[in-house]
Design an enzyme around this catalytic site. Structure first.
Site, PDB file in Angstrom:
ATOM      1  CG  HIS A  78      -1.612   1.301   1.467  1.00 47.08           C
ATOM      2  ND1 HIS A  78      -2.486   1.914   0.592  1.00 47.08           N
ATOM      3  CD2 HIS A  78      -1.479   2.154   2.528  1.00 47.08           C
ATOM      4  CE1 HIS A  78      -2.879   3.072   1.109  1.00 47.08           C
ATOM      5  NE2 HIS A  78      -2.282   3.241   2.279  1.00 47.08           N
ATOM      6  CG  HIS A  86       1.440   6.912   4.446  1.00 41.24           C
ATOM      7  ND1 HIS A  86       1.761   6.178   3.332  1.00 41.24           N
ATOM      8  CD2 HIS A  86       0.180   6.543   4.786  1.00 41.24           C
ATOM      9  CE1 HIS A  86       0.743   5.394   2.997  1.00 41.24           C
ATOM     10  NE2 HIS A  86      -0.229   5.593   3.865  1.00 41.24           N
ATOM     11  CD  GLU A  94      -2.963   5.158  11.541  1.00 39.10           C
ATOM     12  OE1 GLU A  94      -4.164   5.022  11.797  1.00 39.10           O
ATOM     13  OE2 GLU A  94      -2.534   5.658  10.483  1.00 39.10           O
ATOM     14  CG  ASP A  95      -1.118   1.084  10.563  1.00 37.69           C
ATOM     15  OD1 ASP A  95      -1.930   1.290  11.472  1.00 37.69           O
ATOM     16  OD2 ASP A  95      -1.327   1.393   9.376  1.00 37.69           O
ATOM     17  CG  ASP A 153      -3.485   6.813   2.840  1.00 38.07           C
ATOM     18  OD1 ASP A 153      -3.222   5.612   2.657  1.00 38.07           O
ATOM     19  OD2 ASP A 153      -4.120   7.226   3.829  1.00 38.07           O
ATOM     20  CG  ASP A 181     -25.375  18.857 -20.980  1.00 39.71           C
ATOM     21  OD1 ASP A 181     -26.292  18.084 -20.653  1.00 39.71           O
ATOM     22  OD2 ASP A 181     -25.043  19.855 -20.329  1.00 39.71           O
TER      23      ASP A 181
END
Length: 708
Positions: A48, A72, A76-77, A139, A260
């Site tokens: 990812h 990034h 956090e992970d 992301d 259109d």
């Protein structure tokens, strides 16, 4: 997934001076940190951030931004820390990674609070460095591309709704229309699957019936302008399903009536050729009135420039045409990211790409609730724009349906606060007048003026509405504090002895209040009783000597309710102000305390019976307020007689209003504190026995509520 050397080669292809070692270190660090983590699709999680970095290489962003994309999710992970990131990759990359991480760590629990907190962090982070936003948008775009792998439908819909409401509009506001369009399409497919499938199927049927119409029109446009010596790159496409769906909803037409659905783009060498091509097209086909827009002479706030027109083509279809230069096209597709190559590595901060970011950041301070923040922010992002001018010729961009009040606040907050009138094209107009494209607006001001609450009913910009709300809240708070101080002085005067110098400080501690202003506001709003204040100032000065440990909505000394689970909060309904002795019933309210009503209260007629709770007053309950209507003779001393009866009966007057006055009688509405229903009955009997009093009644709940 991009391999390490492939990612580095991509960056070096457009930036030969990029820090190759930085990218290699980031790649290896992220792969090791994420380890065996996997995504919902079953792919290694590490794929990812690498795909996000790949998206950003298409925008030709710098090595620090690419490294941030790779890293990034590490804080956090994984077990990685910001200090570790800074030590290995430098302070700049660590700051960017921390900014992206803060956007992802949403700790608020409710849906509105979570979304508002997300948006608040977004605004603050991107005002510091736009690269934080670029990484987060990439992301989210990759997450939307893989959304179908998430097994839970409710989670997919939540992500899609957030993308549609926040991320896609933000991409539009920084000019990244490619990101915006793809996000909207993917979110629309998840949120409205039936509509998406229906529109896609109808587009396929039209495509089969008309043959290769887009290719024919594209070739015809290129030949038409080429005959006049203009070399143009011509692109044709069908509009996105979401764009078509939105037009169907806005115009209230069926798909068959929507003509259109095709758009074409002419990309030429310079601005002069843009206008030449426009003239050629307008001479060849009839134009559709009201559809021409010149964003070259008046660019959008995000820097977007192009000519837009719509014509009825020879094949009996309406087509939209955009005409722009190659530089304008790059800007239109990639927005602020397209400027990176020209910034020579300088950080792209909020003031580099439009004042709208500052306006949005201002909303963080002015919003009083998560809901208000989201309302203002979405309002600021979604509305179509018009252009108006100051008397000096300065261009001011505003939302459609904007008024002179919005114009004034767009120029400067102080000007908005001091607005007393406006001239539009030299003519004085009401402040609620809707402005049109090209209007010249002169704001008339006065230093004695202040924002009016009524302005909010016609102001449409988030900045104007936020400023008005902020001022009104501050004014109401100041008025409440001033009124509370008057009541406070009256309370102090009734104490049996003079107060010590630190009595107020000690009283605030007993009432668990932060400062005197908070207390004064509560006194004014009747969120604390006179007895509670007296007892806090001078313990033992009241007959019962009790202090309420929790504020209540209505005054009272000792209130308990039978029929509620212990610990359940309740409030006495202001519409009927029940007192101990009245028959009462509770009404369950969402996200609010149980509301206690008198049984005869007309409000109960609108409350579903399944929300009713059978209640009774607890033992020893006493205290409350009731509103009386007292008619006295119009003669000297009558008011004194009435007040004397209240005093003799131990009833405190909370509020006294002269409701009606004529030659013979005066009608007063009196809000008093009573112990219970028996106490009220004695007061009414005493009033009725007085010669000066013609009539005394407890006001019916509906009448009392109207009098509030």
């Amino acid at each position: 997934m991009l391999r390490q050397y492939e990612l580095v080669d991509r960056v070096l292809s457009y930036d030969p001076n990029a820090d190759e070692a930085l990218l290699n270190r980031a790649y290896v660090f992220s792969m090791a940190a994420h380890g065996s983590q996997v995504r919902a699709s079953g792919d290694p999680y590490f794929s990812h951030p690498i795909e996000v970095a790949g998206i950003l290489t298409d925008l030709h962003l710098d090595d620090e931004t690419i490294a941030t994309a790779i890293l990034h999710d590490t804080i956090e992970d994984t077990v990685a820390t910001q200090e570790e990131i800074e030590a290995k990759f430098g302070a700049s990359v660590a700051r960017l990674v921390d900014g992206v991480t803060k956007l992802s760590k949403i700790e608020a629990q409710s849906e509105s609070e979570r979304a508002a907190e997300n948006f608040r962090k977004f605004l603050l982070a991107m005002s510091d460095d736009i690269r934080v936003l670029l990484v987060k948008l990439a992301d989210r775009l990759h997450n939307m591309r893989t959304l179908h792998h998430i097994p839970k439908p409710e989670k997919r819909r939540r992500i899609a709704r957030e993308t549609m409401d926040i991320y896609a509009p933000l991409a539009e506001r920084i000019g990244m229309y490619g990101f915006m369009s793809e996000m909207q399409t993917l979110a629309f497919r998840e949120l409205e699957p039936e509509a998406y499938a229906s529109i896609t199927k109808r587009m396929e049927q039209l495509r089969e019936g008309a043959g290769d119409r887009i290719s024919r029109i594209t070739s015809g446009l290129k030949l038409l302008v080429g005959q006049k010596g203009i070399t143009a790159e011509v692109q044709g496409r069908e509009k996105q399903p979401f764009s078509i769906w939105r037009k169907l909803a806005e115009r209230h037409v069926s798909f068959e009536q929507l003509t259109d659905i095709m758009a074409f783009r002419l990309i030429v060498d310079d601005i002069e050729q843009c206008y030449q091509a426009l003239g050629i097209i307008h001479r060849r086909w009839p134009t559709i009135p009201g559809r021409f827009k010149d964003y070259i002479s008046t660019p959008k706030r995000n820097g977007y420039r192009s000519l837009h027109t719509a014509v009825i083509h020879s094949e009996r279809v309406r087509i939209e045409i955009q005409i722009r230069t190659h530089e304008m096209h790059e800007q239109a597709e990639n927005g602020v990211a397209a400027h990176w190559a020209y910034k020579q590595g300088q950080p792209l901060r909020g003031d580099s790409y439009g004042s709208w970011v500052k306006d949005l950041v201002d909303l963080v301070d002015s919003a009083s609730s998560p809901e208000e923040l989201l309302e203002n922010a979405r309002m600021a992002m979604y509305q179509d724009r018009i252009f108006a001018f100051t008397p000096a010729g300065e261009l001011i961009q505003l939302p459609k349906n904007a008024t002179p009040v919005d114009f004034a606040y767009a120029v400067h907050t102080d000007l908005g606060d001091q607005t007393v009138g406006a001239k539009v094209n030299g003519r004085v107009v009401p402040l609620r007048t809707t402005l049109n494209n090209g209007d010249q607006v002169q704001i008339l001001k006065s230093k004695a003026q202040e924002p009016q609450a009524a302005w909010e009913s016609f102001a449409v910009t988030a900045k104007a509405r936020a400023a008005i709300r902020r001022y009104v809240r501050q004014k109401e708070q100041a008025d409440a504090i001033a009124l509370g101080r008057q009541f406070y002085d009256q309370i102090v005067a009734r104490l049996p002895a003079q107060l010590a110098p630190d009595a107020l400080v000690q009283a605030l501690k007993r009432l668990r209040l932060p400062d005197a202003d908070k207390l004064m506001g509560m006194i004014a709003r009747r969120r604390v009783t006179d007895a509670q204040v007296m007892e806090a100032l001078m313990p033992g000065s009241t007959s019962d000597g009790q202090i309420a440990t929790k504020p209540v909505a209505q005054p009272g000394t000792t209130i308990s309710i039978k029929g509620l689970t212990p610990g359940v909060a309740f409030t006495l309904a202001p519409c009927c102000t029940p007192v101990p002795g009245d028959r009462i019933v509770g009404v369950r309210l969402p996200h609010a305390p149980v509301e206690v009503h008198a049984i005869e209260c007309p409000v109960l007629a609108n409350a579903p019976e399944e929300d009713w709770i059978d209640l009774a007053w607890g033992d020893g309950s006493e205290g409350g307020t009731v509103r009386l209507q007292v008619v006295v003779k119009n003669e000297p001393g009558s008011l004194g007689v009435m007040a004397g009866i209240f005093g003799a009966q131990g009833a405190n007057i909370v509020n006294l209003t002269l409701a009606q006055r004529d030659q013979g009688f005066h009608v007063f509405q009196v809000l008093i504190e009573v112990h219970d229903l028996q106490h009220l009955t004695r007061i009414l009997a005493s009033l009725r026995a007085a010669d000066a009093v013609v009539r005394a009644e407890r006001m019916e709940p509906a009448v009392a509520a109207a009098a509030e």
